[in-house]
Design a protein around this motif. Sequence first.
Motif, PDB file in Angstrom:
ATOM      1  N   ILE A 174      -7.331  -1.526  10.424  1.00 18.81           N
ATOM      2  CA  ILE A 174      -7.455   0.368  10.018  1.00 18.81           C
ATOM      3  C   ILE A 174      -7.318   0.560  11.651  1.00 18.81           C
ATOM      4  CG2 ILE A 174      -8.675   2.472   9.703  1.00 18.81           C
ATOM      5  CD1 ILE A 174      -9.159   1.230   6.985  1.00 18.81           C
ATOM      6  N   ILE A 175      -7.854   0.403  12.351  1.00 16.81           N
ATOM      7  CA  ILE A 175      -8.094   0.245  14.003  1.00 16.81           C
ATOM      8  C   ILE A 175      -7.221  -0.056  14.494  1.00 16.81           C
ATOM      9  CG2 ILE A 175      -9.152  -0.383  15.921  1.00 16.81           C
ATOM     10  CD1 ILE A 175     -12.019  -0.640  14.538  1.00 16.81           C
ATOM     11  N   LEU A 176      -6.537  -0.895  14.088  1.00 18.71           N
ATOM     12  CA  LEU A 176      -5.227  -1.512  14.903  1.00 18.71           C
ATOM     13  C   LEU A 176      -3.960   0.111  14.590  1.00 18.71           C
ATOM     14  CD1 LEU A 176      -5.064  -5.089  14.486  1.00 18.71           C
ATOM     15  CD2 LEU A 176      -5.698  -3.428  16.323  1.00 18.71           C
ATOM     16  N   SER A 177      -3.937  -0.021  13.113  1.00 18.22           N
ATOM     17  CA  SER A 177      -3.319   0.737  13.250  1.00 18.22           C
ATOM     18  C   SER A 177      -3.641   2.461  12.902  1.00 18.22           C
ATOM     19  CB  SER A 177      -3.286   0.935  11.006  1.00 18.22           C
ATOM     20  OG  SER A 177      -2.592  -0.266  10.753  1.00 18.22           O
ATOM     21  N   VAL A 178      -4.509   2.987  13.664  1.00 11.76           N
ATOM     22  CA  VAL A 178      -4.556   4.195  14.513  1.00 11.76           C
ATOM     23  C   VAL A 178      -4.349   3.756  15.863  1.00 11.76           C
ATOM     24  CG1 VAL A 178      -6.811   5.388  14.995  1.00 11.76           C
ATOM     25  CG2 VAL A 178      -6.969   4.771  12.301  1.00 11.76           C
ATOM     26  N   SER A 179      -4.475   2.685  16.718  1.00  9.67           N
ATOM     27  CA  SER A 179      -4.024   3.077  17.595  1.00  9.67           C
ATOM     28  C   SER A 179      -3.256   2.688  18.093  1.00  9.67           C
ATOM     29  CB  SER A 179      -4.407   1.359  18.306  1.00  9.67           C
ATOM     30  OG  SER A 179      -6.462   1.702  18.690  1.00  9.67           O
ATOM     31  N   PHE A 180      -2.335   2.608  17.046  1.00 11.38           N
ATOM     32  CA  PHE A 180      -1.127   2.474  16.738  1.00 11.38           C
ATOM     33  C   PHE A 180      -0.554   4.095  17.311  1.00 11.38           C
ATOM     34  CE2 PHE A 180       3.006   2.708  14.821  1.00 11.38           C
ATOM     35  CZ  PHE A 180       3.892   2.059  16.101  1.00 11.38           C
ATOM     36  N   PHE A 181      -0.522   4.356  16.282  1.00 10.15           N
ATOM     37  CA  PHE A 181      -0.696   5.832  15.577  1.00 10.15           C
ATOM     38  C   PHE A 181      -0.536   6.635  17.043  1.00 10.15           C
ATOM     39  CE2 PHE A 181      -0.728   4.759  11.462  1.00 10.15           C
ATOM     40  CZ  PHE A 181       0.827   5.819  11.081  1.00 10.15           C
ATOM     41  N   MET A 182      -1.884   6.542  18.307  1.00 14.95           N
ATOM     42  CA  MET A 182      -1.984   7.307  18.752  1.00 14.95           C
ATOM     43  C   MET A 182      -1.714   7.065  20.076  1.00 14.95           C
ATOM     44  SD  MET A 182      -5.690   6.513  18.761  1.00 14.95           S
ATOM     45  CE  MET A 182      -6.924   7.435  20.238  1.00 14.95           C
ATOM     46  N   VAL A 183      -0.609   5.884  20.203  1.00 16.36           N
ATOM     47  CA  VAL A 183       0.028   5.379  21.397  1.00 16.36           C
ATOM     48  C   VAL A 183       1.357   5.754  20.864  1.00 16.36           C
ATOM     49  CG1 VAL A 183       1.858   3.148  22.061  1.00 16.36           C
ATOM     50  CG2 VAL A 183      -1.431   2.625  22.172  1.00 16.36           C
ATOM     51  N   PHE A 184       2.022   5.513  19.305  1.00 12.53           N
ATOM     52  CA  PHE A 184       3.327   6.594  19.411  1.00 12.53           C
ATOM     53  C   PHE A 184       2.840   7.747  19.513  1.00 12.53           C
ATOM     54  CE2 PHE A 184       5.924   8.218  16.421  1.00 12.53           C
ATOM     55  CZ  PHE A 184       7.351   7.794  16.810  1.00 12.53           C
ATOM     56  N   ALA A 185       2.064   8.789  19.509  1.00 17.59           N
ATOM     57  CA  ALA A 185       2.339  10.262  19.758  1.00 17.59           C
ATOM     58  C   ALA A 185       1.923  10.046  21.047  1.00 17.59           C
ATOM     59  CB  ALA A 185       1.161  10.292  19.406  1.00 17.59           C
ATOM     60  N   VAL A 186       1.345   9.454  21.733  1.00 13.33           N
ATOM     61  CA  VAL A 186       1.483   9.656  23.234  1.00 13.33           C
ATOM     62  C   VAL A 186       3.274   9.619  23.717  1.00 13.33           C
ATOM     63  CG1 VAL A 186       0.522   9.307  25.154  1.00 13.33           C
ATOM     64  CG2 VAL A 186      -1.116   9.335  23.562  1.00 13.33           C
ATOM     65  N   CYS A 233      -0.206  -0.883   6.213  1.00 13.90           N
ATOM     66  CA  CYS A 233      -1.716  -1.256   6.692  1.00 13.90           C
ATOM     67  C   CYS A 233      -2.172  -0.290   6.404  1.00 13.90           C
ATOM     68  CB  CYS A 233      -1.725  -1.693   8.286  1.00 13.90           C
ATOM     69  SG  CYS A 233      -1.230  -2.972   8.952  1.00 13.90           S
ATOM     70  N   LEU A 234      -2.122   1.051   6.074  1.00 18.12           N
ATOM     71  CA  LEU A 234      -2.816   1.714   6.175  1.00 18.12           C
ATOM     72  C   LEU A 234      -2.861   2.159   4.311  1.00 18.12           C
ATOM     73  CD1 LEU A 234      -2.679   4.664   8.326  1.00 18.12           C
ATOM     74  CD2 LEU A 234      -4.462   3.203   9.101  1.00 18.12           C
ATOM     75  N   LEU A 235      -1.910   1.939   4.054  1.00 21.36           N
ATOM     76  CA  LEU A 235      -2.069   2.234   2.395  1.00 21.36           C
ATOM     77  C   LEU A 235      -2.274   0.697   1.487  1.00 21.36           C
ATOM     78  CD1 LEU A 235       1.073   4.974   2.857  1.00 21.36           C
ATOM     79  CD2 LEU A 235      -1.290   5.000   2.696  1.00 21.36           C
ATOM     80  N   GLY A 236      -2.043   0.315   2.316  1.00 22.59           N
ATOM     81  CA  GLY A 236      -1.688  -1.610   1.408  1.00 22.59           C
ATOM     82  C   GLY A 236      -3.220  -1.923   1.193  1.00 22.59           C
ATOM     83  N   ASP A 237      -3.883  -2.613   0.271  1.00 24.18           N
ATOM     84  CA  ASP A 237      -4.877  -3.481  -0.484  1.00 24.18           C
ATOM     85  C   ASP A 237      -4.289  -5.088  -0.679  1.00 24.18           C
ATOM     86  OD1 ASP A 237      -6.562  -4.119  -2.801  1.00 24.18           O
ATOM     87  OD2 ASP A 237      -7.252  -3.155  -1.081  1.00 24.18           O
ATOM     88  N   TYR A 238      -5.361  -5.840  -0.459  1.00 20.64           N
ATOM     89  CA  TYR A 238      -5.247  -7.379  -0.206  1.00 20.64           C
ATOM     90  C   TYR A 238      -4.715  -8.003  -1.716  1.00 20.64           C
ATOM     91  CZ  TYR A 238      -8.831  -8.247  -3.021  1.00 20.64           C
ATOM     92  OH  TYR A 238     -10.194  -7.773  -3.904  1.00 20.64           O
ATOM     93  N   SER A 239      -4.976  -7.194  -2.290  1.00 20.71           N
ATOM     94  CA  SER A 239      -4.714  -7.437  -3.621  1.00 20.71           C
ATOM     95  C   SER A 239      -3.098  -7.506  -3.807  1.00 20.71           C
ATOM     96  CB  SER A 239      -5.624  -6.726  -4.930  1.00 20.71           C
ATOM     97  OG  SER A 239      -5.268  -5.013  -4.525  1.00 20.71           O
ATOM     98  N   TYR A 240      -2.219  -6.299  -3.244  1.00 18.38           N
ATOM     99  CA  TYR A 240      -1.131  -5.984  -3.330  1.00 18.38           C
ATOM    100  C   TYR A 240      -0.168  -6.626  -2.966  1.00 18.38           C
ATOM    101  CZ  TYR A 240      -2.565  -1.326  -3.015  1.00 18.38           C
ATOM    102  OH  TYR A 240      -2.376   0.014  -3.087  1.00 18.38           O
ATOM    103  N   PRO A 241       1.098  -7.369  -3.423  1.00 20.27           N
ATOM    104  CA  PRO A 241       1.806  -8.293  -3.208  1.00 20.27           C
ATOM    105  C   PRO A 241       2.277  -8.735  -2.716  1.00 20.27           C
ATOM    106  CG  PRO A 241       3.045  -7.102  -4.977  1.00 20.27           C
ATOM    107  CD  PRO A 241       2.117  -6.037  -4.477  1.00 20.27           C
ATOM    108  N   ALA A 242       1.958  -9.964  -1.827  1.00 18.26           N
ATOM    109  CA  ALA A 242       2.766 -10.262  -0.110  1.00 18.26           C
ATOM    110  C   ALA A 242       3.436  -9.911   0.408  1.00 18.26           C
ATOM    111  CB  ALA A 242       2.253 -11.678  -0.214  1.00 18.26           C
ATOM    112  N   LEU A 243       5.367  -9.904  -0.572  1.00 17.67           N
ATOM    113  CA  LEU A 243       6.599  -9.469  -0.648  1.00 17.67           C
ATOM    114  C   LEU A 243       6.908  -7.921  -0.081  1.00 17.67           C
ATOM    115  CD1 LEU A 243       9.133  -9.429  -0.229  1.00 17.67           C
ATOM    116  CD2 LEU A 243       9.322  -8.739  -3.060  1.00 17.67           C
TER     117      LEU A 243
END
Length: 328
Positions: A194-206, A265-275
């Motif tokens: 989640i931290i990595l994803s939020v950091s990405f969205f901040m970079v993308f916004a800038v 990365c924000l919405l998914g869970d470890y139990s979701y299909p790896a596909l």
Amino acid sequence: MMEEGPPNSSEDQQGWFTARNGSGSSLDLESVVQPLALNPWDIVLCISGTIISCENAIVVVVIFYTPAFRAPMFLLISSLATADLLAGLGLILHFAFVYFIPSEAVSLLTVGLLVTSFTASVSSLLTITIDRYLSLYNALTYYSEKTVTRTYIMLILTWGASICYGLLPIMGWNCLKEPSTCSIVKPLTKNHLIILSVSFFMVFAVMLQLYVQICKIVCRHAHQIAVQRHFLASSHYVTTRKGIATLAVILGTFASCWLPFAIYCLLGDYSYPALYTYVTLLPATYNSMINPVIYAFRNQEIQKVLWTVCCGCFSSTMPFRSRSPSDV
């Protein structure tokens, strides 16, 4: 709502998949003990890593062995190429370690390398965008010692933050002992991703904001040139449209490659299909494959060196001009 039990033992694992109730779940970057059947998705990622490594190795070697390429622009391009090169090597090494030398410790090292390299790649794209903006906004003072100092500061911050992100799973912030805290990419924890994803969205916004400002400056400069040289309105329109289209391709490529994975990365869970993870992660790796084409091979100085190396000569009739970071 999906049941949140711990993943099954390694007996049910295949490649980077972890089987749950007969179906694959989250992408498993954790090595397993017994030999595994080759997963086609892992093969594709390994092939992508090979192509990424070859492309970016060329860029790194050209810039490193060419004394003329010491300007801030080339330092930032080399930072991007180095990050993408490490990302490609990380994909290759992870494939090799998972299938041929399974080890929990080595798995954490390769995951740390991938996190560091991809974080540095995205951050390097931000520094290049900042450099392009400043080369237009402060055109008169861009070629000064302050620019060189600023470039080194950006590089230190970029790689410092990236290495810190990559060390987190190695230093203990992983889900090896608590499977319920795993993310869609094991052994990274959900909070880490989640931290990595939020950091990405901040970079993308800038980056989005900076490219909007660059578009405005490009349009203003094109209009001023058209007025001074008495160009036709159609010529001004074509020039402006070409510049904006190029910027749109650059930003659109970055967004289309990384946004699906960042959102999942924000919405998914470890139990979701790896596909689902494979489908969103693969385009993200393609960004490292496309970066050399956009930021290095389009540069005429680099083209000149590559032409010289490949052909052993350089045609004096080939049009050549020095490009600045503001060239789009």
